[in-house]
Design an enzyme around this catalytic site. Structure first.
Site, PDB file in Angstrom:
ATOM      1  N   GLU A 105      40.089  -1.526 -35.139  1.00 46.20           N
ATOM      2  CA  GLU A 105      39.239  -0.734 -36.035  1.00 46.20           C
ATOM      3  C   GLU A 105      39.658   0.730 -36.052  1.00 46.20           C
ATOM      4  O   GLU A 105      39.538   1.401 -37.081  1.00 46.20           O
ATOM      5  CB  GLU A 105      37.777  -0.902 -35.643  1.00 46.20           C
ATOM      6  CG  GLU A 105      37.262  -2.300 -35.967  1.00 46.20           C
ATOM      7  CD  GLU A 105      35.821  -2.516 -35.584  1.00 46.20           C
ATOM      8  OE1 GLU A 105      34.999  -2.764 -36.476  1.00 46.20           O
ATOM      9  OE2 GLU A 105      35.508  -2.430 -34.370  1.00 46.20           O
ATOM     10  N   GLU A 157      35.825 -10.416 -31.999  1.00 49.48           N
ATOM     11  CA  GLU A 157      34.421 -10.227 -31.618  1.00 49.48           C
ATOM     12  C   GLU A 157      33.603 -11.512 -31.685  1.00 49.48           C
ATOM     13  O   GLU A 157      32.719 -11.733 -30.843  1.00 49.48           O
ATOM     14  CB  GLU A 157      33.777  -9.145 -32.494  1.00 49.48           C
ATOM     15  CG  GLU A 157      34.132  -7.717 -32.101  1.00 49.48           C
ATOM     16  CD  GLU A 157      35.433  -7.235 -32.717  1.00 49.48           C
ATOM     17  OE1 GLU A 157      35.699  -6.026 -32.660  1.00 49.48           O
ATOM     18  OE2 GLU A 157      36.187  -8.071 -33.251  1.00 49.48           O
TER      19      GLU A 157
END
Length: 260
Positions: free
Chosen positions: A114, A134
């Site tokens: 990210e 995730e």
């Protein structure tokens, strides 16, 4: 001890370099490290730097995401408070006035990926590995992964990567359109600096306004986009660099841009 360092690069020292330096943990960012990244980006934002490079201090790992060892045992309130800091870090990266280039060698996973997605450009080595795992840990990307990945690659590809949580090697990432330039580990910094210098040679305000306009125009409706584009154009026209660019063209010389 600081986990993030700062250097100036380029022919005229116009490139700011952010170096992630926690190799023993594959640059997993703690609260302290995230705060260092945020504060350094804020400093660069206020500086005369014309481009920014973010990279790891060592090969093998760009960044493996948030440090789950630090997060283990946190209360819900502590987790949320920490994540607010992480959000500020990600947003500051994305909102930098200067173009930001991620030079990726090795793993860029979870929050580390990210960080990369919040940059404007991605230059990667053939050893780069990307991933948003995730879902395999019962959570979801929280730093823009679901919002930003589908702006880089087709939506069905983004769903594949995010919903499976699988690792994406550099060749697949390039074929999917994620990467601006794929290079070797030996040449990645030379290539990244050369890429940055193509932008730092241009009028800095024009580059900054173009970046801001592209980001804002991407998601607004046609009429609003048209009006906003002209607003940024007029800002750019009202600069000394615009006059210098025209004079230099007429006089057949290289322009001397001053960022005003």
């Amino acid at each position: 001890m600081n986990y993030v360092h700062y250097k100036r690069l380029g022919t005229n020292q116009e490139i700011a370099e952010i170096i992630l330096d926690r190799p023993e943990a594959k640059n997993a960012f703690t609260t302290k490290m995230a705060r260092e990244i945020l504060e350094l980006c804020q400093t660069i934002q206020r500086s005369e730097a014309r481009a920014v490079i973010i990279r790891s201090s060592s090969g093998g790992a760009f960044c493996s995401g948030a440090d789950l060892k630090e997060r283990n045992g946190m209360s819900e309130d502590e987790w949320k408070e920490q994540h607010e800091l992480f959000e500020a870090m990600f947003h500051q990266l994305q909102d930098m006035k200067q173009p930001v280039i991620a030079a990726v060698d090795g793993y860029a996973l979870a929050g580390g990926f990210e960080i990369v997605l919040n940059c404007d450009f991605i230059i990667a080595t053939e050893h780069a590995v990307f991933g948003l795992p995730e879902v395999t840990r019962g959570i979801m990307p929280g730093g823009g992964g679901t919002r930003l990945l589908s702006r880089r690659i087709p939506l069905h590809k983004a769903k594949d990567w995010i919903l499976t949580g699988r690792m994406i090697r550099a060749q697949e990432a390039e074929q999917s359109g994620l990467i601006n330039l794929l290079t070797t580990r030996e040449q990645v910094m030379e290539e990244t600096i050369a890429f940055a210098e193509k932008m730092t040679a241009n009028a800095p305000l024009a580059v900054q306004y173009c970046k801001a306009a592209l980001d804002e125009l991407y998601s607004v409706d046609y009429k609003a986009a048209r009006d906003l584009e002209i607003e940024y154009y007029n800002r750019c026209v009202d600069t000394k660099d615009r006059l210098e660019g025209v004079r230099a063209f007429v006089e057949k010389r290289q322009p001397q841009f001053i960022g005003k």
